[in-house]
Design a protein around this motif. Structure first.
Motif, PDB file in Angstrom:
ATOM      1  N   UNK A  13       2.923  -8.692 -13.769  1.00 35.27           N
ATOM      2  CA  UNK A  13       3.838  -8.618 -12.628  1.00 35.27           C
ATOM      3  C   UNK A  13       2.984  -8.807 -11.375  1.00 35.27           C
ATOM      4  N   UNK A  14       3.200  -9.917 -10.670  1.00 35.31           N
ATOM      5  CA  UNK A  14       2.338 -10.254  -9.535  1.00 35.31           C
ATOM      6  C   UNK A  14       2.881  -9.782  -8.197  1.00 35.31           C
ATOM      7  N   UNK A  15       4.079  -9.242  -8.179  1.00 36.56           N
ATOM      8  CA  UNK A  15       4.709  -8.912  -6.898  1.00 36.56           C
ATOM      9  C   UNK A  15       5.305  -7.505  -6.813  1.00 36.56           C
ATOM     10  N   UNK A  16       5.382  -6.791  -7.912  1.00 35.08           N
ATOM     11  CA  UNK A  16       6.034  -5.481  -7.915  1.00 35.08           C
ATOM     12  C   UNK A  16       5.368  -4.464  -7.008  1.00 35.08           C
ATOM     13  N   UNK A  17       4.086  -4.659  -6.760  1.00 33.29           N
ATOM     14  CA  UNK A  17       3.336  -3.683  -5.956  1.00 33.29           C
ATOM     15  C   UNK A  17       3.751  -3.669  -4.492  1.00 33.29           C
ATOM     16  N   UNK A  18       4.386  -4.756  -4.022  1.00 36.69           N
ATOM     17  CA  UNK A  18       4.816  -4.776  -2.623  1.00 36.69           C
ATOM     18  C   UNK A  18       5.798  -3.641  -2.336  1.00 36.69           C
ATOM     19  N   UNK A  19       6.749  -3.447  -3.235  1.00 31.69           N
ATOM     20  CA  UNK A  19       7.743  -2.386  -3.035  1.00 31.69           C
ATOM     21  C   UNK A  19       7.074  -1.020  -2.996  1.00 31.69           C
ATOM     22  N   UNK A  20       6.084  -0.800  -3.847  1.00 38.31           N
ATOM     23  CA  UNK A  20       5.378   0.487  -3.840  1.00 38.31           C
ATOM     24  C   UNK A  20       4.721   0.763  -2.495  1.00 38.31           C
ATOM     25  N   UNK A  21       4.129  -0.269  -1.900  1.00 39.36           N
ATOM     26  CA  UNK A  21       3.484  -0.088  -0.596  1.00 39.36           C
ATOM     27  C   UNK A  21       4.500   0.370   0.441  1.00 39.36           C
ATOM     28  N   UNK A  22       5.656  -0.285   0.468  1.00 39.03           N
ATOM     29  CA  UNK A  22       6.660   0.064   1.479  1.00 39.03           C
ATOM     30  C   UNK A  22       7.278   1.431   1.232  1.00 39.03           C
ATOM     31  N   UNK A  23       7.593   1.758  -0.006  1.00 46.77           N
ATOM     32  CA  UNK A  23       8.220   3.055  -0.273  1.00 46.77           C
ATOM     33  C   UNK A  23       7.230   4.194  -0.041  1.00 46.77           C
ATOM     34  N   UNK A  24       5.982   3.994  -0.436  1.00 45.25           N
ATOM     35  CA  UNK A  24       4.970   5.037  -0.241  1.00 45.25           C
ATOM     36  C   UNK A  24       4.647   5.265   1.235  1.00 45.25           C
ATOM     37  N   UNK A  25       4.908   4.257   2.075  1.00 39.65           N
ATOM     38  CA  UNK A  25       4.602   4.379   3.501  1.00 39.65           C
ATOM     39  C   UNK A  25       5.484   5.412   4.198  1.00 39.65           C
ATOM     40  N   UNK A  26       6.661   5.681   3.627  1.00 41.48           N
ATOM     41  CA  UNK A  26       7.582   6.681   4.178  1.00 41.48           C
ATOM     42  C   UNK A  26       7.862   6.440   5.659  1.00 41.48           C
ATOM     43  N   UNK A  67      -9.260   4.109   2.180  1.00 43.84           N
ATOM     44  CA  UNK A  67      -8.395   4.617   1.107  1.00 43.84           C
ATOM     45  C   UNK A  67      -7.156   3.737   0.890  1.00 43.84           C
ATOM     46  N   UNK A  68      -6.615   3.182   1.966  1.00 41.58           N
ATOM     47  CA  UNK A  68      -5.454   2.316   1.846  1.00 41.58           C
ATOM     48  C   UNK A  68      -5.821   1.033   1.114  1.00 41.58           C
ATOM     49  N   UNK A 113       6.024   4.906   7.857  1.00 41.30           N
ATOM     50  CA  UNK A 113       4.839   4.838   8.715  1.00 41.30           C
ATOM     51  C   UNK A 113       4.194   3.461   8.573  1.00 41.30           C
ATOM     52  N   UNK A 114       4.304   2.590   9.588  1.00 38.64           N
ATOM     53  CA  UNK A 114       3.750   1.237   9.461  1.00 38.64           C
ATOM     54  C   UNK A 114       2.240   1.208   9.298  1.00 38.64           C
ATOM     55  N   UNK A 115       1.567   2.275   9.678  1.00 39.93           N
ATOM     56  CA  UNK A 115       0.102   2.311   9.505  1.00 39.93           C
ATOM     57  C   UNK A 115      -0.285   2.352   8.029  1.00 39.93           C
ATOM     58  N   UNK A 116       0.682   2.671   7.171  1.00 39.18           N
ATOM     59  CA  UNK A 116       0.415   2.687   5.729  1.00 39.18           C
ATOM     60  C   UNK A 116       0.808   1.372   5.058  1.00 39.18           C
ATOM     61  N   UNK A 117       1.158   0.371   5.855  1.00 40.46           N
ATOM     62  CA  UNK A 117       1.423  -0.983   5.353  1.00 40.46           C
ATOM     63  C   UNK A 117       0.294  -1.869   5.878  1.00 40.46           C
ATOM     64  N   UNK A 118      -0.644  -2.271   5.039  1.00 42.46           N
ATOM     65  CA  UNK A 118      -1.892  -2.887   5.529  1.00 42.46           C
ATOM     66  C   UNK A 118      -1.691  -4.107   6.412  1.00 42.46           C
ATOM     67  N   UNK A 119      -0.633  -4.880   6.178  1.00 42.91           N
ATOM     68  CA  UNK A 119      -0.438  -6.124   6.926  1.00 42.91           C
ATOM     69  C   UNK A 119       0.521  -5.971   8.103  1.00 42.91           C
ATOM     70  N   UNK A 120       1.049  -4.784   8.327  1.00 46.67           N
ATOM     71  CA  UNK A 120       2.040  -4.586   9.391  1.00 46.67           C
ATOM     72  C   UNK A 120       1.344  -4.478  10.748  1.00 46.67           C
TER      73      UNK A 120
END
Length: 223
Positions: free
Chosen positions: A25-38, A8-9, A40-47
């Protein structure tokens, strides 16, 4: 992370990238990943919450004391911190403000200068400025259509005589492929030579979670 959580991630990431690309916009999605993770690093695919093993091995044999280092797309800061641990003067940036806030909370006594910055619009004062640059999986996270601009931004930030370390997936074809990520081809890597770069070393890297994926640490020196 289990496959049950990963799928799902992965789907979410692909949908976000598509959505932003439609807006050019080739980079805006990065911020969404981090904010949506709340948080939780498990919700950041590359962390990974630890330095990249290839970088960890490299710093043990390199003398980087007091050298001016730059970490591109620093994520949650682990690579930046190990460079600082080995006494480099580290600047680390990410385009996502939430990423930088996360780093500053994790490492609140750090010597690393964490900044929000855009790789495609770096401050002119950074040109030919750093003695070490570390880039892990940032090139591959951006579309092939802008790869030339991405490589130019990285290449022109290093001082002559400096060291560039890249960790990336590699692809054996020059054909355009679907992503993200978009593994890097040999022809794309050869663009560094246009800026005086010479490949010094290439160490294959096997990710136990993706053992079939071709990856490497590539070390360059800028002549």
């Amino acid at each position: 992370m289990s496959d049950e959580n990963l799928n799902p991630l992965r789907k979410k990431l692909e949908n976000l990238v598509t959505e932003y690309q439609q807006k050019n916009d080739f980079t805006g999605w990065f911020e969404d990943i981090y904010t949506d993770a709340l948080g939780n690093p498990e919700q950041v695919p590359w962390a990974k919450m630890q330095p990249h093993p290839c970088l960890e091995n490299w710093v043990k044999i390199a003398n980087i004391t007091k050298k001016k280092a730059l970490v591109i797309g620093c994520g949650l800061g682990d690579d930046s911190e190990i460079l600082a641990q080995y006494k480099a003067n580290v600047t680390a940036f990410d385009i996502a403000p939430s990423s930088i806030e996360w780093c500053q909370k994790r490492f609140n006594n750090s010597s690393v200068n964490y900044l929000v910055a855009d790789l495609l619009n770096l401050d002119n004062s950074w040109k030919n400025s750093f003695e070490i640059i570390f880039e892990s999986r940032t090139i591959q996270a951006l579309p092939i259509t802008i790869r030339k601009e991405v490589i130019e931004a990285i290449a022109t930030s290093l001082k002559p005589g400096g060291t560039l370390l890249i960790v990336t997936r590699l692809r054996d074809t020059e054909d355009t492929i679907d992503g993200p990520p978009w593994p890097v081809s040999e022809a794309e890597l050869s663009q560094f030579s246009e800026y005086g770069y010479q490949e010094i070393n290439r160490i294959p890297y096997i990710d136990t979670n993706n053992p079939s994926v071709k990856q490497a640490l590539i070390e360059y020196q800028r002549n």
